[in-house]
Design a protein around this motif. Structure first.
Motif, PDB file in Angstrom:
ATOM      1  N   MET A 129      45.615  36.862  48.687  1.00 14.08           N
ATOM      2  CA  MET A 129      44.488  36.028  49.038  1.00 14.08           C
ATOM      3  C   MET A 129      43.328  36.313  48.093  1.00 14.08           C
ATOM      4  O   MET A 129      43.236  37.371  47.502  1.00 14.08           O
ATOM      5  N   MET A 130      42.412  35.410  48.042  1.00 16.89           N
ATOM      6  CA  MET A 130      41.277  35.536  47.136  1.00 16.89           C
ATOM      7  C   MET A 130      40.247  36.503  47.705  1.00 16.89           C
ATOM      8  O   MET A 130      40.034  36.562  48.899  1.00 16.89           O
ATOM      9  N   GLY A 131      39.618  37.281  46.836  1.00 15.06           N
ATOM     10  CA  GLY A 131      38.515  38.145  47.246  1.00 15.06           C
ATOM     11  C   GLY A 131      37.303  37.298  47.589  1.00 15.06           C
ATOM     12  O   GLY A 131      37.163  36.173  47.135  1.00 15.06           O
ATOM     13  N   GLU A 132      36.438  37.836  48.399  1.00 10.30           N
ATOM     14  CA  GLU A 132      35.279  37.083  48.851  1.00 10.30           C
ATOM     15  C   GLU A 132      34.364  36.661  47.711  1.00 10.30           C
ATOM     16  O   GLU A 132      33.650  35.677  47.819  1.00 10.30           O
ATOM     17  N   ALA A 133      34.357  37.405  46.620  1.00 13.09           N
ATOM     18  CA  ALA A 133      33.421  37.127  45.539  1.00 13.09           C
ATOM     19  C   ALA A 133      33.824  35.921  44.698  1.00 13.09           C
ATOM     20  O   ALA A 133      33.042  35.440  43.907  1.00 13.09           O
ATOM     21  N   GLU A 190      44.271  38.169  39.830  1.00  7.37           N
ATOM     22  CA  GLU A 190      44.551  38.180  41.268  1.00  7.37           C
ATOM     23  C   GLU A 190      43.960  39.437  41.896  1.00  7.37           C
ATOM     24  O   GLU A 190      44.389  40.544  41.599  1.00  7.37           O
ATOM     25  N   PRO A 191      42.959  39.278  42.770  1.00  4.11           N
ATOM     26  CA  PRO A 191      42.376  40.437  43.438  1.00  4.11           C
ATOM     27  C   PRO A 191      43.352  41.056  44.435  1.00  4.11           C
ATOM     28  O   PRO A 191      44.209  40.360  44.984  1.00  4.11           O
ATOM     29  N   GLU A 192      43.214  42.354  44.684  1.00  2.00           N
ATOM     30  CA  GLU A 192      43.979  42.987  45.750  1.00  2.00           C
ATOM     31  C   GLU A 192      43.558  42.344  47.066  1.00  2.00           C
ATOM     32  O   GLU A 192      42.436  41.854  47.200  1.00  2.00           O
ATOM     33  N   ALA A 193      44.459  42.341  48.038  1.00  2.46           N
ATOM     34  CA  ALA A 193      44.142  41.766  49.343  1.00  2.46           C
ATOM     35  C   ALA A 193      42.881  42.413  49.900  1.00  2.46           C
ATOM     36  O   ALA A 193      42.730  43.632  49.851  1.00  2.46           O
ATOM     37  N   SER A 194      41.972  41.599  50.378  1.00  2.00           N
ATOM     38  CA  SER A 194      40.710  42.029  50.994  1.00  2.00           C
ATOM     39  C   SER A 194      39.769  42.784  50.057  1.00  2.00           C
ATOM     40  O   SER A 194      38.822  43.406  50.510  1.00  2.00           O
ATOM     41  N   ALA A 195      40.028  42.755  48.760  1.00  2.00           N
ATOM     42  CA  ALA A 195      39.152  43.458  47.812  1.00  2.00           C
ATOM     43  C   ALA A 195      37.966  42.586  47.434  1.00  2.00           C
ATOM     44  O   ALA A 195      38.113  41.391  47.206  1.00  2.00           O
ATOM     45  N   ALA A 196      36.804  43.195  47.376  1.00  2.00           N
ATOM     46  CA  ALA A 196      35.616  42.520  46.860  1.00  2.00           C
ATOM     47  C   ALA A 196      35.544  42.861  45.376  1.00  2.00           C
ATOM     48  O   ALA A 196      35.444  44.023  45.004  1.00  2.00           O
ATOM     49  N   VAL A 197      35.668  41.849  44.529  1.00  2.00           N
ATOM     50  CA  VAL A 197      35.684  42.055  43.081  1.00  2.00           C
ATOM     51  C   VAL A 197      34.286  41.816  42.525  1.00  2.00           C
ATOM     52  O   VAL A 197      33.642  40.820  42.861  1.00  2.00           O
ATOM     53  N   ASP A 198      33.825  42.732  41.676  1.00  2.00           N
ATOM     54  CA  ASP A 198      32.531  42.584  41.009  1.00  2.00           C
ATOM     55  C   ASP A 198      32.709  41.576  39.880  1.00  2.00           C
ATOM     56  O   ASP A 198      33.170  41.920  38.793  1.00  2.00           O
ATOM     57  N   THR A 199      32.347  40.317  40.128  1.00  2.00           N
ATOM     58  CA  THR A 199      32.579  39.260  39.144  1.00  2.00           C
ATOM     59  C   THR A 199      31.663  39.362  37.927  1.00  2.00           C
ATOM     60  O   THR A 199      31.879  38.663  36.950  1.00  2.00           O
ATOM     61  N   SER A 200      30.660  40.229  37.970  1.00  2.00           N
ATOM     62  CA  SER A 200      29.861  40.454  36.756  1.00  2.00           C
ATOM     63  C   SER A 200      30.603  41.378  35.793  1.00  2.00           C
ATOM     64  O   SER A 200      30.284  41.420  34.615  1.00  2.00           O
ATOM     65  N   ALA A 201      31.618  42.084  36.286  1.00  2.00           N
ATOM     66  CA  ALA A 201      32.386  43.017  35.457  1.00  2.00           C
ATOM     67  C   ALA A 201      33.820  42.559  35.234  1.00  2.00           C
ATOM     68  O   ALA A 201      34.453  42.934  34.244  1.00  2.00           O
ATOM     69  N   THR A 202      34.344  41.745  36.153  1.00  2.00           N
ATOM     70  CA  THR A 202      35.748  41.345  36.121  1.00  2.00           C
ATOM     71  C   THR A 202      35.859  39.870  36.478  1.00  2.00           C
ATOM     72  O   THR A 202      35.534  39.488  37.609  1.00  2.00           O
ATOM     73  N   ALA A 203      36.295  39.055  35.519  1.00  2.00           N
ATOM     74  CA  ALA A 203      36.402  37.616  35.783  1.00  2.00           C
ATOM     75  C   ALA A 203      37.184  36.922  34.674  1.00  2.00           C
ATOM     76  O   ALA A 203      37.312  37.432  33.568  1.00  2.00           O
ATOM     77  N   ALA A 204      37.703  35.747  35.010  1.00  2.00           N
ATOM     78  CA  ALA A 204      38.291  34.845  34.023  1.00  2.00           C
ATOM     79  C   ALA A 204      37.226  33.809  33.698  1.00  2.00           C
ATOM     80  O   ALA A 204      36.550  33.303  34.597  1.00  2.00           O
ATOM     81  N   TYR A 205      37.058  33.512  32.418  1.00  2.00           N
ATOM     82  CA  TYR A 205      36.024  32.590  31.954  1.00  2.00           C
ATOM     83  C   TYR A 205      36.629  31.490  31.107  1.00  2.00           C
ATOM     84  O   TYR A 205      37.697  31.661  30.516  1.00  2.00           O
ATOM     85  N   ASP A 257      44.949  46.862  37.436  1.00  2.00           N
ATOM     86  CA  ASP A 257      43.775  47.709  37.251  1.00  2.00           C
ATOM     87  C   ASP A 257      43.306  48.155  38.630  1.00  2.00           C
ATOM     88  O   ASP A 257      42.717  47.374  39.369  1.00  2.00           O
ATOM     89  N   ARG A 258      43.577  49.409  38.959  1.00  2.00           N
ATOM     90  CA  ARG A 258      43.239  49.952  40.279  1.00  2.00           C
ATOM     91  C   ARG A 258      41.723  50.114  40.458  1.00  2.00           C
ATOM     92  O   ARG A 258      41.218  50.003  41.558  1.00  2.00           O
ATOM     93  N   VAL A 259      40.998  50.347  39.365  1.00  2.00           N
ATOM     94  CA  VAL A 259      39.544  50.503  39.450  1.00  2.00           C
ATOM     95  C   VAL A 259      38.890  49.181  39.820  1.00  2.00           C
ATOM     96  O   VAL A 259      38.021  49.111  40.680  1.00  2.00           O
ATOM     97  N   ALA A 260      39.306  48.090  39.164  1.00  2.00           N
ATOM     98  CA  ALA A 260      38.742  46.764  39.430  1.00  2.00           C
ATOM     99  C   ALA A 260      39.394  46.080  40.628  1.00  2.00           C
ATOM    100  O   ALA A 260      38.933  45.031  41.070  1.00  2.00           O
ATOM    101  N   HIS A 261      40.493  46.653  41.131  1.00  2.00           N
ATOM    102  CA  HIS A 261      41.215  46.099  42.288  1.00  2.00           C
ATOM    103  C   HIS A 261      41.816  44.734  41.982  1.00  2.00           C
ATOM    104  O   HIS A 261      41.743  43.815  42.802  1.00  2.00           O
ATOM    105  N   VAL A 262      42.405  44.583  40.780  1.00  2.00           N
ATOM    106  CA  VAL A 262      43.007  43.310  40.390  1.00  2.00           C
ATOM    107  C   VAL A 262      44.355  43.519  39.720  1.00  2.00           C
ATOM    108  O   VAL A 262      44.625  44.580  39.142  1.00  2.00           O
ATOM    109  N   THR A 263      45.168  42.480  39.803  1.00  2.00           N
ATOM    110  CA  THR A 263      46.405  42.390  39.038  1.00  2.00           C
ATOM    111  C   THR A 263      46.234  41.243  38.057  1.00  2.00           C
ATOM    112  O   THR A 263      45.735  40.175  38.432  1.00  2.00           O
TER     113      THR A 263
END
Length: 180
Positions: free
Chosen positions: A1-5, A134-149, A100-106
């Motif tokens: 599922m998508m992260g809230e951010a 793809e964010p980890e389930a229920s993970a809040a991703v910091d989109t200022s640091a991790t994003a597709a553009y 990436d376990r730090v960013a909580h994404v695959t």
């Protein structure tokens, strides 16, 4: 599922400078709706194949909708035509590139399509594979640091796609999609 951010199923707004990098938007296609109809139409065959693959494995949990499926898109609007560049994320249609376990994404490599809308005509074209965040389930991703553009280079009529994770560009995830 998508992260809230993450932004879900909202088309990009018009911009004075299409060359400006903007975050890609995401849509959850598990329960089709009017908001996600464009992206569901672009990927109808991929969604149906994903559903068949789940059923073939004996997984019937998603009989009321689709098996897990998300999509990322970038939309270019003009008076004459509009273009949607879209990547489809399914368990069976993508392959894991890295975690990436730090960013909580695959980061996955997933199918990419381009849909060109001119009046009532729609052309859908295969565009290879693209990186999907793809964010980890229920993970809040910091989109200022991790994003597709993505951005649109008007002179070359090319969509540019890139991805950062923890403020660093992801190798193999930056590329151009020519629109001509």
């Amino acid at each position: 599922m998508m992260g809230e951010a993450f932004t879900v199923a909202k088309a990009q707004s018009l911009t004075a400078d299409p060359g400006t990098w903007r975050p890609m938007s995401y849509a959850d296609l598990q329960r089709p709706s009017k908001v996600t109809a464009t992206y569901t139409d672009i990927w109808k065959d991929g969604i149906e194949e994903n559903n068949r693959n789940y059923r073939a494995r004996g997984d019937e949990r998603f009989a009321a909708g689709n098996a897990p499926v998300t999509e990322a898109h970038f939309v270019i609007w003009s008076a004459r035509r509009s273009v949607v560049v879209s990547a489809l994320n399914t368990v069976t249609g993508c392959e894991v590139k890295s975690v990436d376990r730090v960013a909580h994404v695959t980061i996955k490599l997933c199918p990419l399509r381009m849909a060109v809308y001119e009046g009532v005509q729609v052309r859908t074209l295969e565009a290879g594979r693209a990186c999907f965040l793809e964010p980890e389930a229920s993970a809040a991703v910091d989109t200022s640091a991790t994003a597709a553009y993505a951005s649109y280079d008007v002179p070359t009529r090319t969509v540019k796609i890139g991805m950062i994770v923890n403020h660093a560009a992801v190798d193999g995830c930056s590329f151009n999609v020519p629109l001509h």
